[in-house]
Design a protein around this motif. Structure first.
Motif, PDB file in Angstrom:
ATOM      1  N   TRP A  36      47.465  45.517  -2.606  1.00 29.89           N
ATOM      2  CA  TRP A  36      47.564  44.713  -1.389  1.00 29.89           C
ATOM      3  C   TRP A  36      48.073  45.520  -0.193  1.00 29.89           C
ATOM      4  CZ3 TRP A  36      50.685  41.851  -5.350  1.00 29.89           C
ATOM      5  CH2 TRP A  36      49.858  41.107  -6.202  1.00 29.89           C
ATOM      6  N   LEU A  37      47.935  46.818  -0.244  1.00 32.30           N
ATOM      7  CA  LEU A  37      48.495  47.664   0.824  1.00 32.30           C
ATOM      8  C   LEU A  37      47.990  47.298   2.204  1.00 32.30           C
ATOM      9  CD1 LEU A  37      48.698  51.214  -0.752  1.00 32.30           C
ATOM     10  CD2 LEU A  37      50.573  49.668  -0.172  1.00 32.30           C
ATOM     11  N   ASN A  38      46.713  46.968   2.340  1.00 36.00           N
ATOM     12  CA  ASN A  38      46.200  46.601   3.665  1.00 36.00           C
ATOM     13  C   ASN A  38      46.894  45.361   4.203  1.00 36.00           C
ATOM     14  OD1 ASN A  38      44.317  48.628   4.378  1.00 36.00           O
ATOM     15  ND2 ASN A  38      42.918  47.824   2.834  1.00 36.00           N
ATOM     16  N   ALA A  39      47.067  44.361   3.348  1.00 37.35           N
ATOM     17  CA  ALA A  39      47.758  43.135   3.779  1.00 37.35           C
ATOM     18  C   ALA A  39      49.215  43.426   4.098  1.00 37.35           C
ATOM     19  CB  ALA A  39      47.652  42.061   2.698  1.00 37.35           C
ATOM     20  N   ILE A  40      49.867  44.228   3.262  1.00 36.99           N
ATOM     21  CA  ILE A  40      51.271  44.552   3.498  1.00 36.99           C
ATOM     22  C   ILE A  40      51.410  45.334   4.804  1.00 36.99           C
ATOM     23  CG2 ILE A  40      53.278  45.797   2.616  1.00 36.99           C
ATOM     24  CD1 ILE A  40      52.157  45.232  -0.243  1.00 36.99           C
ATOM     25  N   ALA A  41      50.504  46.278   5.032  1.00 32.81           N
ATOM     26  CA  ALA A  41      50.558  47.079   6.263  1.00 32.81           C
ATOM     27  C   ALA A  41      50.348  46.223   7.507  1.00 32.81           C
ATOM     28  CB  ALA A  41      49.523  48.201   6.207  1.00 32.81           C
ATOM     29  N   GLY A  42      49.728  45.079   7.361  1.00 34.46           N
ATOM     30  CA  GLY A  42      49.487  44.191   8.491  1.00 34.46           C
ATOM     31  C   GLY A  42      50.510  43.083   8.645  1.00 34.46           C
ATOM     32  N   CYS A  43      51.599  43.117   7.887  1.00 32.04           N
ATOM     33  CA  CYS A  43      52.557  42.006   7.896  1.00 32.04           C
ATOM     34  C   CYS A  43      53.563  42.074   9.047  1.00 32.04           C
ATOM     35  CB  CYS A  43      53.284  41.910   6.563  1.00 32.04           C
ATOM     36  SG  CYS A  43      54.575  43.147   6.301  1.00 32.04           S
ATOM     37  N   GLY A  44      53.544  43.166   9.802  1.00 32.37           N
ATOM     38  CA  GLY A  44      54.483  43.290  10.918  1.00 32.37           C
ATOM     39  C   GLY A  44      55.595  44.289  10.671  1.00 32.37           C
ATOM     40  N   ALA A  45      55.701  44.779   9.441  1.00 31.99           N
ATOM     41  CA  ALA A  45      56.720  45.788   9.126  1.00 31.99           C
ATOM     42  C   ALA A  45      56.316  47.136   9.704  1.00 31.99           C
ATOM     43  CB  ALA A  45      56.900  45.902   7.616  1.00 31.99           C
ATOM     44  N   GLN A  46      57.294  47.985   9.908  1.00 29.02           N
ATOM     45  CA  GLN A  46      57.015  49.336  10.417  1.00 29.02           C
ATOM     46  C   GLN A  46      56.825  50.338   9.285  1.00 29.02           C
ATOM     47  OE1 GLN A  46      59.581  47.364  11.688  1.00 29.02           O
ATOM     48  NE2 GLN A  46      58.243  46.787  13.387  1.00 29.02           N
ATOM     49  N   GLY A  47      57.227  49.967   8.070  1.00 31.58           N
ATOM     50  CA  GLY A  47      57.088  50.857   6.925  1.00 31.58           C
ATOM     51  C   GLY A  47      56.704  50.091   5.677  1.00 31.58           C
ATOM     52  N   VAL A  48      55.975  50.772   4.794  1.00 29.95           N
ATOM     53  CA  VAL A  48      55.556  50.195   3.525  1.00 29.95           C
ATOM     54  C   VAL A  48      56.045  51.113   2.415  1.00 29.95           C
ATOM     55  CG1 VAL A  48      53.577  49.628   2.063  1.00 29.95           C
ATOM     56  CG2 VAL A  48      53.502  49.093   4.496  1.00 29.95           C
ATOM     57  N   GLY A  49      56.752  50.542   1.448  1.00 29.11           N
ATOM     58  CA  GLY A  49      57.175  51.299   0.278  1.00 29.11           C
ATOM     59  C   GLY A  49      56.147  51.153  -0.819  1.00 29.11           C
ATOM     60  N   ILE A  50      55.969  52.201  -1.615  1.00 30.14           N
ATOM     61  CA  ILE A  50      55.066  52.139  -2.760  1.00 30.14           C
ATOM     62  C   ILE A  50      55.826  52.574  -4.005  1.00 30.14           C
ATOM     63  CG2 ILE A  50      52.937  52.454  -1.436  1.00 30.14           C
ATOM     64  CD1 ILE A  50      52.983  55.423  -2.258  1.00 30.14           C
ATOM     65  N   ASP A  51      55.338  52.152  -5.162  1.00 33.40           N
ATOM     66  CA  ASP A  51      55.969  52.552  -6.412  1.00 33.40           C
ATOM     67  C   ASP A  51      55.115  53.600  -7.111  1.00 33.40           C
ATOM     68  OD1 ASP A  51      53.902  51.188  -7.711  1.00 33.40           O
ATOM     69  OD2 ASP A  51      55.147  49.482  -8.258  1.00 33.40           O
ATOM     70  N   TRP A  52      55.544  53.985  -8.297  1.00 35.87           N
ATOM     71  CA  TRP A  52      54.898  55.056  -9.033  1.00 35.87           C
ATOM     72  C   TRP A  52      53.472  54.737  -9.454  1.00 35.87           C
ATOM     73  CZ3 TRP A  52      53.303  54.331 -14.075  1.00 35.87           C
ATOM     74  CH2 TRP A  52      53.742  53.158 -14.686  1.00 35.87           C
ATOM     75  N   THR A  53      53.058  53.466  -9.388  1.00 36.21           N
ATOM     76  CA  THR A  53      51.702  53.102  -9.800  1.00 36.21           C
ATOM     77  C   THR A  53      50.671  53.327  -8.701  1.00 36.21           C
ATOM     78  OG1 THR A  53      51.932  50.774  -9.134  1.00 36.21           O
ATOM     79  CG2 THR A  53      52.609  51.349 -11.388  1.00 36.21           C
ATOM     80  N   THR A  54      51.123  53.653  -7.508  1.00 34.32           N
ATOM     81  CA  THR A  54      50.216  53.851  -6.379  1.00 34.32           C
ATOM     82  C   THR A  54      50.260  55.304  -5.938  1.00 34.32           C
ATOM     83  OG1 THR A  54      50.604  51.582  -5.640  1.00 34.32           O
ATOM     84  CG2 THR A  54      49.677  53.098  -4.022  1.00 34.32           C
TER      85      THR A  54
END
Length: 190
Positions: free
Chosen positions: A158-176
């Protein structure tokens, strides 16, 4: 562990409202003290669990392997779940705002259990409420310029949706894979 779970309208109505600065002043004192002790060497990041993550513990009573109760509530009693998530989103926004006023220079919303949802469930029960928190932070003159990071464990799909949520940063875990993440979201967010 929660001695008392939230599984009904009566349980939801029985929750006490809190004011972060009054009821959790010890956290704000810690943030202020840590900020002072860091003396500008590194930025101080405040944090909170996401509304969905907090709800999972409140409904399940603690950690869960299958999230049967919280998922059951989400899909069988969505109005009750949305009521709980709304309450939690407002409390988290208040909590993060208080951390910022105490000295946090960025904040992160940890969505530890959002990855346990379906794509539609994630958008409805998790991302929507993180967006609500971000919107509240961005509408307050005291907190609007502080960066917000969103992390959803298992949320790489869901990275595209998360990146569009208004936050300035997105964290990812070891599965990405970080290169795959960057190619999906480009330079929209850190």
């Amino acid at each position: 562990k929660f001695r008392k779970t939230v599984r009904s309208e009566a349980d939801l109505a029985g929750l006490n409202s809190i004011t972060a600065e009054d009821d959790l002043g010890y956290v704000m004192n810690a943030v202020s003290t840590i900020r002072q002790e860091l003396n500008g060497m590194v930025p101080l990041i405040g944090f909170s669990g996401s509304p969905w993550t907090l709800a999972t513990y409140m409904v399940e009573g603690g950690a869960s392997k299958d999230f049967a109760n919280v998922k059951g509530m989400a899909y069988d009693k969505p109005e009750l779940m949305h009521g709980l998530l709304s309450l939690l989103a407002d409390a988290v926004a208040d909590y993060l705002s208080a951390q910022i006023r105490a000295g946090a220079q960025a904040v992160q919303i940890f969505d530890t259990w959002g990855g346990s949802l379906s794509a539609g469930g994630y958008k409805e029960f998790s991302l929507k409420y993180m967006q609500r928190i971000i919107s509240r932070l961005q509408s307050d003159a005291q907190t609007q310029d502080v960066p917000v990071i969103v992390f959803t464990k298992g949320g790489g799909q869901w990275l595209n949706a998360i990146a569009g949520c208004g936050a300035q940063g997105v964290g990812i875990d070891w599965t990405t894979d970080i290169n795959a993440a960057r190619s999906q979201i480009g330079d929209r967010v850190c």
